[in-house]
Design a protein around this motif. Sequence first.
Motif, PDB file in Angstrom:
ATOM      1  N   ALA A 144       3.741 -13.603  -8.125  1.00  0.00           N
ATOM      2  CA  ALA A 144       3.073 -12.326  -7.902  1.00  0.00           C
ATOM      3  C   ALA A 144       4.053 -11.402  -7.173  1.00  0.00           C
ATOM      4  N   CYS A 145       3.614 -10.165  -6.861  1.00  0.00           N
ATOM      5  CA  CYS A 145       4.521  -9.219  -6.206  1.00  0.00           C
ATOM      6  C   CYS A 145       4.588  -9.486  -4.697  1.00  0.00           C
ATOM      7  N   ALA A 146       5.505  -8.792  -4.029  1.00  0.00           N
ATOM      8  CA  ALA A 146       5.690  -8.992  -2.586  1.00  0.00           C
ATOM      9  C   ALA A 146       4.406  -8.669  -1.813  1.00  0.00           C
ATOM     10  N   PHE A 147       3.715  -7.616  -2.232  1.00  0.00           N
ATOM     11  CA  PHE A 147       2.455  -7.251  -1.565  1.00  0.00           C
ATOM     12  C   PHE A 147       1.470  -8.413  -1.642  1.00  0.00           C
ATOM     13  N   CYS A 148       1.373  -9.005  -2.825  1.00  0.00           N
ATOM     14  CA  CYS A 148       0.440 -10.118  -2.999  1.00  0.00           C
ATOM     15  C   CYS A 148       0.836 -11.287  -2.086  1.00  0.00           C
ATOM     16  N   GLY A 189      -5.956  -0.481  -7.876  1.00  0.00           N
ATOM     17  CA  GLY A 189      -5.612  -1.702  -8.620  1.00  0.00           C
ATOM     18  C   GLY A 189      -5.024  -2.776  -7.721  1.00  0.00           C
ATOM     19  N   CYS A 190      -4.220  -2.364  -6.726  1.00  0.00           N
ATOM     20  CA  CYS A 190      -3.603  -3.350  -5.819  1.00  0.00           C
ATOM     21  C   CYS A 190      -4.700  -4.100  -5.063  1.00  0.00           C
ATOM     22  N   ALA A 191      -5.754  -3.359  -4.672  1.00  0.00           N
ATOM     23  CA  ALA A 191      -6.835  -3.979  -3.907  1.00  0.00           C
ATOM     24  C   ALA A 191      -7.699  -4.853  -4.808  1.00  0.00           C
ATOM     25  N   ALA A 192      -7.957  -4.360  -6.023  1.00  0.00           N
ATOM     26  CA  ALA A 192      -8.805  -5.128  -6.941  1.00  0.00           C
ATOM     27  C   ALA A 192      -8.111  -6.440  -7.311  1.00  0.00           C
ATOM     28  N   TYR A 193      -6.815  -6.336  -7.512  1.00  0.00           N
ATOM     29  CA  TYR A 193      -5.995  -7.476  -7.922  1.00  0.00           C
ATOM     30  C   TYR A 193      -5.997  -8.589  -6.860  1.00  0.00           C
ATOM     31  N   THR A 194      -6.160  -8.204  -5.594  1.00  0.00           N
ATOM     32  CA  THR A 194      -6.100  -9.211  -4.527  1.00  0.00           C
ATOM     33  C   THR A 194      -7.439  -9.375  -3.805  1.00  0.00           C
ATOM     34  N   ILE A 242       1.327  -1.991   3.010  1.00  0.00           N
ATOM     35  CA  ILE A 242       2.038  -0.905   2.330  1.00  0.00           C
ATOM     36  C   ILE A 242       2.385  -1.393   0.924  1.00  0.00           C
ATOM     37  N   THR A 243       1.859  -0.708  -0.076  1.00  0.00           N
ATOM     38  CA  THR A 243       2.082  -1.118  -1.466  1.00  0.00           C
ATOM     39  C   THR A 243       3.184  -0.242  -2.083  1.00  0.00           C
ATOM     40  N   CYS A 244       3.437  -0.452  -3.370  1.00  0.00           N
ATOM     41  CA  CYS A 244       4.521   0.287  -4.043  1.00  0.00           C
ATOM     42  C   CYS A 244       4.393   1.793  -3.839  1.00  0.00           C
ATOM     43  N   ILE A 245       3.201   2.305  -4.149  1.00  0.00           N
ATOM     44  CA  ILE A 245       3.063   3.759  -4.169  1.00  0.00           C
ATOM     45  C   ILE A 245       3.245   4.351  -2.770  1.00  0.00           C
ATOM     46  N   GLU A 283       5.769  -3.485   0.338  1.00  0.00           N
ATOM     47  CA  GLU A 283       5.915  -2.743  -0.921  1.00  0.00           C
ATOM     48  C   GLU A 283       6.174  -3.748  -2.047  1.00  0.00           C
ATOM     49  N   GLY A 284       5.406  -3.626  -3.110  1.00  0.00           N
ATOM     50  CA  GLY A 284       5.486  -4.621  -4.190  1.00  0.00           C
ATOM     51  C   GLY A 284       6.872  -4.779  -4.771  1.00  0.00           C
ATOM     52  N   PHE A 285       7.664  -3.708  -4.716  1.00  0.00           N
ATOM     53  CA  PHE A 285       8.979  -3.735  -5.371  1.00  0.00           C
ATOM     54  C   PHE A 285      10.085  -4.255  -4.454  1.00  0.00           C
TER      55      PHE A 285
HETATM   56  S1  SF4 Z   1       1.433  -1.589  -7.677  1.00  0.00           S
HETATM   57 FE1  SF4 Z   1       3.038  -2.668  -6.557  1.00  0.00          FE
HETATM   58  S2  SF4 Z   1       2.007  -3.466  -4.740  1.00  0.00           S
HETATM   59 FE2  SF4 Z   1       0.387  -2.919  -6.178  1.00  0.00          FE
HETATM   60  S3  SF4 Z   1      -0.011  -4.820  -7.275  1.00  0.00           S
HETATM   61 FE3  SF4 Z   1       1.503  -3.674  -8.513  1.00  0.00          FE
HETATM   62  S4  SF4 Z   1       3.505  -4.459  -7.848  1.00  0.00           S
HETATM   63 FE4  SF4 Z   1       1.991  -5.093  -6.284  1.00  0.00          FE
END
Ligand code: SF4
Length: 454
Positions: free
Chosen positions: A41-45, A66-71, A126-129, A158-160
């Motif tokens: 998964a991404c760093a945020f996850c 989406g970041c919140a729904a995903y987790t 803190i997410t990507c955006i 940040e996810g990235f």
């Molecule tokens: S937008 Fe970024 S932080 Fe949010 S779920 Fe996707 S990769 Fe992760």
Amino acid sequence: MSIDKPGILSDRKKQIFEKGVDSFELKCEKVSTAGSVSQRACAFCGSRVVLYPIVDALHLVHGAIGCAAYTWDIRGSLSSGPQLHRTSFCTDLREKEVIYGGETKLREALYILIQEHKPSAAFVYITCIAGIIGDDVTAVCKEVQKNTDIPVIPVQSEGFKGTKKDGYKAACESLMRLIGLGEGPSIPLSINILGDFNIAGEIWVIKKYFEQMGVTIVATLTGDSRVDQIKNAHRAQLNVVQCAGSMKYLGKMMQDKFNIPFVNASFFGIEDTAKSLYDVADFFNDNAIKNRTKSLISTEIALIRPLLGEIKAKCNGKNAALYVGGAFKAISLVKALRHIGIKTVLAGTQTGNAQDYEVLKNVCDNGTVIVDDSNPVELSRYLIEKDVNLFIGGVKERPLAYKLGIGFCDHNHERKICLAGFEGMVNFAKEVCASLTSPVWKFVNWRKKTHHEA
Ligand code: SF4
């Protein structure tokens, strides 16, 4: 040296190692290869799964919905009290905030949520955006903390920013902002448990063992934990690190800052559970604790041995593949499967390091394929090639098993059955046996047929 692995992306070839066949050094701890649909998964996850089980904290995702729904409710982490962690709060950043910034929305959300839910601390992810638009989340957290009198902690996730493991590190750094805020002297014969997330109540099983041994638990990081416990974690004398992938970093930071040593542990399988308990008893070098530990372990093993013997008789000669997050779990699972007569033919992890993979190689039999940061194409290929009877993994591995008509055992954070400790070994063996011996497999023999015809 060219490595003959047809169908595998060339950049991935050194991340796949067959024991007894290959002799190169397995590559690991690198960002996922472009074109490889990583199971990571991404760093945020990564941050979210580590901090999520802190049950009396507010967890606010500063990002798109989406970041919140995903987790949302991402782990089956049980709480013995508050349930605040199970709600996925989000600032729901949209086009307007992308243009004008999201700090105002974040500030308002924090004040409203803190007033309404009265958390003991707040984590702001803190997410990507949020990272891209450059919101000064740290400044907002500082201001809200000053006005509300609870710790408001930014999580640099940040996810990235890297792999899921970088998210683990960001979570550990956030935890360090809480640890040490409590006051009081060091607590004799005490430990923290790092890297257990109380999936299906597992931390309660482990805690029970330590209580029987006479060892005090100061904080559980982070399964069923409370902010106050975490603030006092620096008062423990030893850190017991279970999920090395996510929490060894915290163990090292606590060693540097508070001079607390750590031991690696795993509470999956008989051997590793027993070894982990003995290691803690040896650390304290207290005869009463040592005697109680010995008696606890022999009683528990005597209780489960007959049933495991029956299960072994049914599973003997079968094989399994496993793909999990951390290497410690993979190592323990190979041993646990061997205990019930099952050979591991594929073992992989998302976050293992070179040292972990050396141990994994040693514990596996010749012919076992070891993979780092794999993808569905590779996993499917080896599941077919090795004619696997059972696949052990998580939510992203489950569809691969079902599509290929292979038995599946969920050993990830969505599971509902406790698999830790001695009683967890029994649950694990029962589940594995039920999957392997299910009559349903006689209806899906197409996979085997296709494989043999190929
Ligand atoms: S937008 Fe970024 S932080 Fe949010 S779920 Fe996707 S990769 Fe992760």
